[in-house]
Scaffold this motif. Sequence first.
Motif, PDB file in Angstrom:
ATOM      1  N   ALA A  27      -6.137 -12.337 -14.144  1.00 20.27           N
ATOM      2  CA  ALA A  27      -6.874 -11.070 -14.074  1.00 20.27           C
ATOM      3  C   ALA A  27      -7.387 -10.801 -12.662  1.00 20.27           C
ATOM      4  O   ALA A  27      -7.281  -9.673 -12.169  1.00 20.27           O
ATOM      5  N   THR A  28      -7.915 -11.821 -12.008  1.00 22.46           N
ATOM      6  CA  THR A  28      -8.439 -11.607 -10.658  1.00 22.46           C
ATOM      7  C   THR A  28      -7.314 -11.379  -9.652  1.00 22.46           C
ATOM      8  O   THR A  28      -7.447 -10.550  -8.748  1.00 22.46           O
ATOM      9  N   LEU A  29      -6.204 -12.082  -9.811  1.00 25.25           N
ATOM     10  CA  LEU A  29      -5.076 -11.890  -8.905  1.00 25.25           C
ATOM     11  C   LEU A  29      -4.431 -10.517  -9.099  1.00 25.25           C
ATOM     12  O   LEU A  29      -4.097  -9.830  -8.127  1.00 25.25           O
ATOM     13  N   ILE A  30      -4.293 -10.094 -10.338  1.00 25.18           N
ATOM     14  CA  ILE A  30      -3.718  -8.776 -10.620  1.00 25.18           C
ATOM     15  C   ILE A  30      -4.642  -7.672 -10.106  1.00 25.18           C
ATOM     16  O   ILE A  30      -4.178  -6.689  -9.525  1.00 25.18           O
ATOM     17  N   ALA A  31      -5.942  -7.828 -10.282  1.00 22.80           N
ATOM     18  CA  ALA A  31      -6.895  -6.831  -9.780  1.00 22.80           C
ATOM     19  C   ALA A  31      -6.811  -6.719  -8.260  1.00 22.80           C
ATOM     20  O   ALA A  31      -6.868  -5.612  -7.706  1.00 22.80           O
ATOM     21  N   ALA A  32      -6.651  -7.840  -7.577  1.00 23.19           N
ATOM     22  CA  ALA A  32      -6.533  -7.820  -6.119  1.00 23.19           C
ATOM     23  C   ALA A  32      -5.247  -7.116  -5.701  1.00 23.19           C
ATOM     24  O   ALA A  32      -5.260  -6.289  -4.772  1.00 23.19           O
ATOM     25  N   MET A  33      -4.142  -7.414  -6.371  1.00 23.76           N
ATOM     26  CA  MET A  33      -2.881  -6.766  -6.030  1.00 23.76           C
ATOM     27  C   MET A  33      -2.963  -5.261  -6.296  1.00 23.76           C
ATOM     28  O   MET A  33      -2.443  -4.455  -5.522  1.00 23.76           O
ATOM     29  N   LYS A  34      -3.638  -4.885  -7.359  1.00 25.65           N
ATOM     30  CA  LYS A  34      -3.792  -3.468  -7.683  1.00 25.65           C
ATOM     31  C   LYS A  34      -4.579  -2.751  -6.585  1.00 25.65           C
ATOM     32  O   LYS A  34      -4.215  -1.644  -6.185  1.00 25.65           O
ATOM     33  N   LYS A  35      -5.624  -3.372  -6.080  1.00 27.15           N
ATOM     34  CA  LYS A  35      -6.405  -2.767  -4.997  1.00 27.15           C
ATOM     35  C   LYS A  35      -5.558  -2.626  -3.732  1.00 27.15           C
ATOM     36  O   LYS A  35      -5.619  -1.602  -3.043  1.00 27.15           O
ATOM     37  N   TYR A  36      -4.766  -3.652  -3.432  1.00 23.02           N
ATOM     38  CA  TYR A  36      -3.911  -3.561  -2.253  1.00 23.02           C
ATOM     39  C   TYR A  36      -2.860  -2.466  -2.445  1.00 23.02           C
ATOM     40  O   TYR A  36      -2.552  -1.713  -1.514  1.00 23.02           O
ATOM     41  N   CYS A  37      -2.342  -2.339  -3.640  1.00 24.26           N
ATOM     42  CA  CYS A  37      -1.375  -1.290  -3.945  1.00 24.26           C
ATOM     43  C   CYS A  37      -2.019   0.085  -3.761  1.00 24.26           C
ATOM     44  O   CYS A  37      -1.416   0.990  -3.172  1.00 24.26           O
ATOM     45  N   GLU A  38      -3.226   0.248  -4.229  1.00 28.00           N
ATOM     46  CA  GLU A  38      -3.929   1.521  -4.060  1.00 28.00           C
ATOM     47  C   GLU A  38      -4.153   1.825  -2.582  1.00 28.00           C
ATOM     48  O   GLU A  38      -3.994   2.968  -2.141  1.00 28.00           O
ATOM     49  N   TYR A  39      -4.499   0.807  -1.811  1.00 27.08           N
ATOM     50  CA  TYR A  39      -4.703   0.970  -0.371  1.00 27.08           C
ATOM     51  C   TYR A  39      -3.416   1.397   0.329  1.00 27.08           C
ATOM     52  O   TYR A  39      -3.417   2.323   1.134  1.00 27.08           O
ATOM     53  N   ARG A  40      -2.305   0.745   0.006  1.00 31.59           N
ATOM     54  CA  ARG A  40      -1.034   1.024   0.684  1.00 31.59           C
ATOM     55  C   ARG A  40      -0.308   2.254   0.122  1.00 31.59           C
ATOM     56  O   ARG A  40       0.454   2.882   0.836  1.00 31.59           O
TER      57      ARG A  40
END
Length: 112
Positions: A78-91
């Motif tokens: 959950a924490t790793l997926i949330a981090a990837m989602k934030k990076y995806c939103e940023y990029r």
Amino acid sequence: MFEENKEDFRKWLIEDKKLSSRVAGDVLSRCKRLNKTILESIDLSISSPESYLTSLKEIKDYSRHGKQSAKTQYALDATLIAAMKKYCEYRNPHTFQNYPNAYSIRGYKRSS
């Protein structure tokens, strides 16, 4: 790419997403872990909805194979997926809403 973007990403997390400096650092650390240990490249993983979905599966497999309890597995992925989602939103600020979520993985079963 991730290495070149990480300070701008941290700034975006703090200024745009209103995260504390510590929480932004935690998200950044998780993205570094994804980029170095789990995924071939976090930037490739967020380059399309299809590669994003594949990466979600890789993250779930990673957490499933290294941890003892289901509770620990869930917290890690959950924490790793949330981090990837934030990076995806940023990029990908204009298209990230079209990307799948963790529930998009059909037939995925977590081991206990």
